[in-house]
Design a protein around this motif. Sequence first.
Motif, PDB file in Angstrom:
ATOM      1  N   SER A  64       0.824  -1.210   0.000  1.00 39.91           N
ATOM      2  CA  SER A  64       0.000   0.000   0.000  1.00 39.91           C
ATOM      3  C   SER A  64       0.857   1.259   0.000  1.00 39.91           C
ATOM      4  CB  SER A  64      -0.946   0.001   1.207  1.00 39.91           C
ATOM      5  OG  SER A  64      -0.236   0.236   2.409  1.00 39.91           O
ATOM      6  N   SER A  65       2.084   1.156   0.508  1.00 43.95           N
ATOM      7  CA  SER A  65       2.973   2.317   0.524  1.00 43.95           C
ATOM      8  C   SER A  65       3.427   2.702  -0.884  1.00 43.95           C
ATOM      9  CB  SER A  65       4.193   2.032   1.401  1.00 43.95           C
ATOM     10  OG  SER A  65       5.044   1.070   0.804  1.00 43.95           O
ATOM     11  N   LEU A  66       3.264   1.766  -1.859  1.00 43.45           N
ATOM     12  CA  LEU A  66       3.600   2.061  -3.251  1.00 43.45           C
ATOM     13  C   LEU A  66       2.446   2.734  -3.986  1.00 43.45           C
ATOM     14  CD1 LEU A  66       5.358  -1.316  -4.197  1.00 43.45           C
ATOM     15  CD2 LEU A  66       6.478   0.869  -3.749  1.00 43.45           C
ATOM     16  N   ASN A  67       1.323   2.948  -3.283  1.00 42.05           N
ATOM     17  CA  ASN A  67       0.127   3.562  -3.877  1.00 42.05           C
ATOM     18  C   ASN A  67      -0.408   2.760  -5.072  1.00 42.05           C
ATOM     19  OD1 ASN A  67       0.068   5.833  -2.105  1.00 42.05           O
ATOM     20  ND2 ASN A  67       1.748   6.739  -3.291  1.00 42.05           N
ATOM     21  N   ILE A  68      -0.395   1.430  -4.956  1.00 44.56           N
ATOM     22  CA  ILE A  68      -0.908   0.581  -6.041  1.00 44.56           C
ATOM     23  C   ILE A  68      -2.132  -0.220  -5.610  1.00 44.56           C
ATOM     24  CG2 ILE A  68       1.329   0.374  -7.198  1.00 44.56           C
ATOM     25  CD1 ILE A  68       1.628  -2.397  -5.924  1.00 44.56           C
ATOM     26  N   LEU A  69      -2.577  -0.097  -4.346  1.00 41.94           N
ATOM     27  CA  LEU A  69      -3.709  -0.875  -3.869  1.00 41.94           C
ATOM     28  C   LEU A  69      -4.979  -0.032  -3.840  1.00 41.94           C
ATOM     29  CD1 LEU A  69      -2.232  -2.977  -0.914  1.00 41.94           C
ATOM     30  CD2 LEU A  69      -2.405  -3.559  -3.339  1.00 41.94           C
ATOM     31  N   SER A  70      -6.087  -0.681  -4.137  1.00 41.57           N
ATOM     32  CA  SER A  70      -7.382  -0.009  -4.145  1.00 41.57           C
ATOM     33  C   SER A  70      -7.983   0.012  -2.739  1.00 41.57           C
ATOM     34  CB  SER A  70      -8.345  -0.742  -5.086  1.00 41.57           C
ATOM     35  OG  SER A  70      -9.679  -0.353  -4.867  1.00 41.57           O
ATOM     36  N   ALA A 113     -12.617   4.536 -15.555  1.00 44.85           N
ATOM     37  CA  ALA A 113     -12.288   5.893 -15.118  1.00 44.85           C
ATOM     38  C   ALA A 113     -12.075   5.967 -13.612  1.00 44.85           C
ATOM     39  CB  ALA A 113     -13.397   6.855 -15.541  1.00 44.85           C
ATOM     40  N   GLU A 114     -12.693   5.058 -12.853  1.00 42.00           N
ATOM     41  CA  GLU A 114     -12.566   5.065 -11.398  1.00 42.00           C
ATOM     42  C   GLU A 114     -11.485   4.112 -10.893  1.00 42.00           C
ATOM     43  OE1 GLU A 114     -16.271   4.458  -9.485  1.00 42.00           O
ATOM     44  OE2 GLU A 114     -17.244   6.202 -10.409  1.00 42.00           O
ATOM     45  N   ALA A 115     -10.662   3.599 -11.801  1.00 41.85           N
ATOM     46  CA  ALA A 115      -9.577   2.701 -11.384  1.00 41.85           C
ATOM     47  C   ALA A 115      -8.666   3.414 -10.394  1.00 41.85           C
ATOM     48  CB  ALA A 115      -8.781   2.247 -12.600  1.00 41.85           C
ATOM     49  N   ASN A 116      -8.475   2.799  -9.238  1.00 39.06           N
ATOM     50  CA  ASN A 116      -7.653   3.439  -8.201  1.00 39.06           C
ATOM     51  C   ASN A 116      -6.706   2.455  -7.522  1.00 39.06           C
ATOM     52  OD1 ASN A 116      -9.515   1.956  -6.803  1.00 39.06           O
ATOM     53  ND2 ASN A 116     -10.322   3.652  -5.576  1.00 39.06           N
ATOM     54  N   GLY A 117      -6.385   1.378  -8.208  1.00 37.39           N
ATOM     55  CA  GLY A 117      -5.443   0.418  -7.644  1.00 37.39           C
ATOM     56  C   GLY A 117      -5.929  -1.014  -7.799  1.00 37.39           C
ATOM     57  N   THR A 118      -5.093  -1.917  -7.369  1.00 34.91           N
ATOM     58  CA  THR A 118      -5.404  -3.334  -7.467  1.00 34.91           C
ATOM     59  C   THR A 118      -5.744  -3.882  -6.089  1.00 34.91           C
ATOM     60  OG1 THR A 118      -4.647  -5.407  -8.478  1.00 34.91           O
ATOM     61  CG2 THR A 118      -3.041  -4.205  -7.128  1.00 34.91           C
TER      62      THR A 118
END
Length: 632
Positions: free
Chosen positions: A246-252, A262-267
């Motif tokens: 989550s510290s990499l800003n890749i998790l939703s 358009a609302e994609a905000n992570g995996t």
Amino acid sequence: MENNTTDRSDILRKALEEIKRLKRKIEQNQDSHFEPIAIIGMACRFPKGASTPAKFWKALRTQKDLIGPIPEKRADYVLAGAWEESPFLKEAGYLEEDVEGFDHRLFRFSPREAERTDPQQRLFLKVCWEALENAGYAPDSLRGTKTGVYAGVMLMEYMQQLATERKLTAQFEPYDVSGNGFSFMSGRASYFFGFQGPGITTDTACSSSLVSIDQACKGLWMGDCNMALAGGVNLLLSRESTALFSSLNILSPECRSKSFDAEANGTVRGEGCGIVVLKKLSDALKDGDYIHAVIKASGVNQGGLSSGPTVPHGPSQEILLKEVWRKAGISENGPDYIEAHGTGTEIGDPIEMNSIIHLLPKERQPPVYVGTVKSNLGHLEAAAGVAGFIKTVLALENKKIPGNLHFKTPSAHINWIESCIEIPTKTIQWNSSQRPRIAAISSFGLSGTNAHIVLEEYENSTKHSDEKSESATRKWPFRFSARSQTCMRDQWSAFVYFLHENKNLNMNDLSYSHNISRADFKEKQVIWAANRQEALFILETALADETDGIPVKGLWRNSDDLPESINQTEKRLQEISFSEVQTNPDLEQSVFADWIKGKKTDWKSYYRGCNLRKTDVPNYQFREKVFGLKTT
């Protein structure tokens, strides 16, 4: 003088003939090196009970969301303080089963060794076993063969837990090495099954399992192995890893992969294991294997100097796809379907999609469909590539493209206007064209290592046999084997459940598929049934007898129940083939009676040339105990 001229001419003629012979040999070698690779078996353990390819396909076809809360048993291992209410920890793609369960006796582990072995290694062994059965090979029948194992893995959470425990106890265990070193992921499988091909473990982060499949193809092309098991495994054993990611800003924060939206905000993270069994197409045809699809081309590259070590690099992705498509012969129009990496991140998806769009002609018809399995089960990291691979093989086989979840409004960062791409939001029929259906799979590692594979559908020439054409009196044998009678009852129960769930069965194909894929154990039994209903009656009657002592017509329990009327033959039974017993049922009974008595039987040789089709059968039912680190 005349003799010298004649000798010189003869030498030149022989030299030219030798040059022609060598050129022919080089051409033949090139053809054999890069012929298609056949996918002959698959097995998987994916979230929310998608524990077989058939169950996985049903979840994909019905667009099931496989993300859910953490299993109750694992909820104890939580991060305290600020992380207690973290949205990233609320849900993920978790396996239904207890990941610490393991049949240590079957896999020849001591209880202590099982306890100190990473559950990822244990799960990998189980799924390798199931993949071999799915391919129609008894797991104990390949000792000494040039079979390779190519494993993808990236997390070492169990090793870290063991290290923490060692600091408290000051005790060092040799099993901590063999149970947790990455090299033992493939090495242990090769050791257990007795394979003598390459055993290679790969860690390229998220692309590990697809890179492993690529490496397996290269091993087959270069002759390092004749058959290969390839795939990857990923288990979420520590919530600390989720906090780190989550510290990499890749998790939703919603714990959903809204890929291409358009609302994609992570995996969202997920866990599981997938294995495929591969052979060169010529070898698979020679051996009579059932072929799910074929690999036309594969490739791997690295992003190199991009804007960051964990940032995807569009130009390198484009170079890789272009090169693999060229090798597959589809450069002009690309594949019909692309299983994208598609993590659902705001940066990663547009980079990937715009690279694809740049390679495809805008006017292409029909459109190129794009989807990602991560919208169903999350990002399986080291097992992500093989999850997408198995999904794509199933789509080719079933001639349907599963709908993509969570896609509502197309992302403004993707150049849709210049695109021939379509994202299916519901499962659609994959309409055939003049050529075979062609699909591609991408997997891009957080480390920058990219992998891409092109698949083509394959039509098996052997068709399902017509059960109705068989004699009504024909009894089909089904051999069962297990470590104990208790384990035997587990196999019966699984087969009964399978027969109830599958009503349109061909008994001849079912008998063949079941018999060639069973390993031999101490307990050996055979049932003889003319149809599904008779098989159900025999097994349900046997299950109702808790003493396992009451005779059941049609069931041979070891050697005690063998009919006295079985005729013995002077011909060596290992020389008898399936074609011979069609006109001599007594001979077939003798073959199975000898097996029950302990005779080693090569079932692949027995059924060679039978023209029966490999079909799904239940896997061996493991008798598992839970082996985990003791907590205080």
